[in-house]
Design a protein around this motif. Structure first.
Motif, PDB file in Angstrom:
ATOM      1  N   ASP A  54       0.913  -1.263   0.124  1.00 53.59           N
ATOM      2  CA  ASP A  54      -0.093   0.007  -0.013  1.00 53.59           C
ATOM      3  C   ASP A  54       0.763   1.391   0.129  1.00 53.59           C
ATOM      4  N   LEU A  55       1.949   1.253   0.268  1.00 58.78           N
ATOM      5  CA  LEU A  55       3.046   2.359   0.541  1.00 58.78           C
ATOM      6  C   LEU A  55       3.604   2.713  -0.641  1.00 58.78           C
ATOM      7  N   ILE A  56       3.628   1.630  -1.781  1.00 55.49           N
ATOM      8  CA  ILE A  56       4.234   2.058  -3.066  1.00 55.49           C
ATOM      9  C   ILE A  56       3.706   3.148  -4.122  1.00 55.49           C
ATOM     10  N   GLY A  57       4.560   3.920  -4.363  1.00 52.71           N
ATOM     11  CA  GLY A  57       4.230   4.972  -5.312  1.00 52.71           C
ATOM     12  C   GLY A  57       4.470   4.769  -6.893  1.00 52.71           C
ATOM     13  N   ASN A  58       5.713   4.152  -6.997  1.00 47.25           N
ATOM     14  CA  ASN A  58       5.982   3.772  -8.239  1.00 47.25           C
ATOM     15  C   ASN A  58       6.074   2.081  -8.507  1.00 47.25           C
ATOM     16  N   PRO A  59       5.118   1.821  -9.269  1.00 42.71           N
ATOM     17  CA  PRO A  59       5.102   0.162  -9.046  1.00 42.71           C
ATOM     18  C   PRO A  59       6.171  -0.474  -9.791  1.00 42.71           C
ATOM     19  N   HIS A  65       5.824   5.502  -1.906  1.00 44.10           N
ATOM     20  CA  HIS A  65       5.338   6.981  -2.813  1.00 44.10           C
ATOM     21  C   HIS A  65       5.834   8.213  -1.720  1.00 44.10           C
ATOM     22  N   GLY A  66       6.148   9.385  -2.474  1.00 41.12           N
ATOM     23  CA  GLY A  66       6.803  10.385  -1.736  1.00 41.12           C
ATOM     24  C   GLY A  66       5.691  10.667  -0.490  1.00 41.12           C
ATOM     25  N   GLY A  67       4.442  10.666  -0.910  1.00 37.65           N
ATOM     26  CA  GLY A  67       3.443  11.075  -0.015  1.00 37.65           C
ATOM     27  C   GLY A  67       3.626  10.330   1.180  1.00 37.65           C
ATOM     28  N   ALA A  68       3.866   8.962   1.035  1.00 41.26           N
ATOM     29  CA  ALA A  68       3.918   7.990   2.399  1.00 41.26           C
ATOM     30  C   ALA A  68       5.319   8.345   3.027  1.00 41.26           C
ATOM     31  N   ALA A  70       6.856  11.319   3.273  1.00 42.07           N
ATOM     32  CA  ALA A  70       6.315  12.674   3.838  1.00 42.07           C
ATOM     33  C   ALA A  70       5.473  12.357   5.020  1.00 42.07           C
ATOM     34  N   ALA A  71       4.491  11.634   5.078  1.00 42.44           N
ATOM     35  CA  ALA A  71       3.542  11.439   6.119  1.00 42.44           C
ATOM     36  C   ALA A  71       4.229  10.802   7.421  1.00 42.44           C
TER      37      ALA A  71
ATOM     38  N   LEU B  15      -1.179   3.191  -8.831  1.00 42.64           N
ATOM     39  CA  LEU B  15      -0.106   3.592  -7.969  1.00 42.64           C
ATOM     40  C   LEU B  15      -0.836   3.141  -6.541  1.00 42.64           C
ATOM     41  N   PRO B  16      -0.275   1.988  -6.025  1.00 37.21           N
ATOM     42  CA  PRO B  16      -0.819   1.305  -4.873  1.00 37.21           C
ATOM     43  C   PRO B  16      -1.254   2.467  -3.523  1.00 37.21           C
ATOM     44  N   HIS B  17      -0.327   3.523  -3.591  1.00 34.06           N
ATOM     45  CA  HIS B  17      -0.617   4.254  -2.236  1.00 34.06           C
ATOM     46  C   HIS B  17      -1.643   5.257  -2.452  1.00 34.06           C
ATOM     47  N   ALA B  20      -4.533   3.461  -2.280  1.00 33.63           N
ATOM     48  CA  ALA B  20      -5.224   3.260  -0.843  1.00 33.63           C
ATOM     49  C   ALA B  20      -5.877   4.223  -0.186  1.00 33.63           C
ATOM     50  N   GLY B  55      -0.359  14.462   6.843  1.00 28.31           N
ATOM     51  CA  GLY B  55       0.280  13.504   5.871  1.00 28.31           C
ATOM     52  C   GLY B  55      -0.629  12.918   4.616  1.00 28.31           C
ATOM     53  N   SER B  58      -0.423  15.733   2.382  1.00 27.23           N
ATOM     54  CA  SER B  58       0.782  15.764   1.718  1.00 27.23           C
ATOM     55  C   SER B  58       0.943  14.611   0.429  1.00 27.23           C
ATOM     56  N   ALA B  59       0.367  13.387   0.710  1.00 25.43           N
ATOM     57  CA  ALA B  59       0.360  12.374  -0.378  1.00 25.43           C
ATOM     58  C   ALA B  59      -0.738  12.883  -1.560  1.00 25.43           C
ATOM     59  N   ASP B  62       1.481  15.553  -3.514  1.00 29.48           N
ATOM     60  CA  ASP B  62       2.871  14.835  -3.734  1.00 29.48           C
ATOM     61  C   ASP B  62       2.293  14.310  -5.443  1.00 29.48           C
ATOM     62  N   THR B  81      10.213  13.372  -6.916  1.00 32.85           N
ATOM     63  CA  THR B  81      10.174  14.514  -6.099  1.00 32.85           C
ATOM     64  C   THR B  81      11.377  14.928  -5.494  1.00 32.85           C
TER      65      THR B  81
END
Lengths: 170, 140
Positions: A54-59, A65-68, A70-71, B15-17, B20, B55, B58-59, B62, B81
């Motif tokens: 769930d934390l992946i941004g680029n599969p 993920h940059g958002g994960a 950052a969070a 994009l999984p995140h 989610a 957060g 932020s996601a 981003d 980024t």
């Protein structure tokens, strides 16, 4: 000569600190959603974000993920700041923590701004973060956070944030 | 929904995140991306107020900024980024979706410059604003 009071048994001290930390962290749904936990040594906290899909941004890479990221850094900053804010009252007994289901933890600090510096892509591995409070005044705080994965010396991201502190009662 | 937008939405859903967090692409063209994120209990940062965690915002920021870069007419092959600064102007109203509009306003051979604004459903004042720089991978 007055007799010095016996020091608190170590189990009592640890149990108090760990239960307050748990209440602080488990009270935030988004922290639970990301799966972030905190390890404690004395008053020092390390945030741990175990890897999950769930934390992946680029599969394709794959990368976090940059958002994960950052969070994760923002959560680490807020929990570390809140923990430092609670610490003294928790240790002195001013904050009654005997029944955590009824304890009134102070409000969380509010983020004013947060700047993330992405140094390298986040690997599909567990991530760690530690925050340093550079200044904490009555109203504002400035916090720096470092995030790393396999090697402590190779940060994958760092961040700086400013926060409004909760107001103490009375 | 146009075919192009449908395609782009599939990309975001891959994009999984982003998936989610329930992100949905509304617009994507010429360096501008609009992405919304519905309110959900799991995104809450302060259980006493029900306000969404910074957060999660932020996601969203981003993702929108990255999408804006990818949609720029210079057609970057990829992006990541470099730096993202977010200012939290006010707490988002609990129960409302947050929508971010990101604009990639300049691209050089190696860097893309982006700004973004996040709003909820009820006020003129944005919830948050962001400024970011992104890498530009092998253009054209």
């Amino acid at each position: 000569m007055t007799k010095r009071p016996a020091p608190e048994p170590v189990q009592i001290v640890k149990q108090r600190r760990d239960s307050v930390l748990r209440a602080l962290v488990e009270g935030v749904p988004y922290v639970q959603f990301l799966g972030i936990a905190f390890e404690r040594r004395g008053d020092e906290l390390t945030g741990v974000m175990p890897f999950k899909d769930d934390l992946i941004g680029n599969p394709i890479l794959p990368a976090l993920h940059g958002g994960a990221t950052a969070a994760f850094l923002e959560v680490t900053a807020i929990i570390t700041l809140s923990w430092a804010f609670i610490w003294e009252d928790m240790e002195s007994g001013a904050l009654d923590v005997s029944d955590l289901s009824h304890v009134h933890l102070p409000r969380l600090p509010k983020t004013i701004d947060f700047t993330v510096d992405y140094l390298r892509s986040g690997l599909p591995r567990d991530a760690y973060a530690r925050a340093r409070i550079n200044r904490s005044g009555r109203r504002y705080a400035s916090v720096h956070v470092e995030g790393w994965q396999d090697n402590r010396d190779r940060m994958f991201a760092q961040a700086t944030g400013h926060f409004v502190m909760p107001q103490r009662k009375g | 929904m146009t075919d192009k937008l449908k395609q782009a939405n599939q990309f975001i859903r891959a994009l999984p995140h982003a998936r989610a967090l329930g992100m949905q692409l509304q617009t994507l063209e010429l360096g501008t991306a609009i992405i919304s994120m519905p309110y959900a209990d799991r995104l809450v940062g302060d259980p006493k107020t029900g306000v969404i965690h910074g957060g999660a915002v932020s996601a969203l920021m981003d993702t929108a900024c990255g999408a804006a870069v990818m949609s720029h007419p210079s057609h970057p092959a990829g992006t990541a980024t470099i730096d993202l600064r977010i200012e939290y102007l006010r707490a988002a109203t609990p129960g409302q979706a947050i929508t971010t509009e990101a604009t990639c306003y300049h691209v050089t051979r190696s860097v893309a410059f982006v700004r973004a604004t996040a709003r909820d459903e009820d006020s003129e004042t944005p919830v948050a604003m962001a400024t970011g720089t992104f890498t530009v991978e092998g253009g054209k």
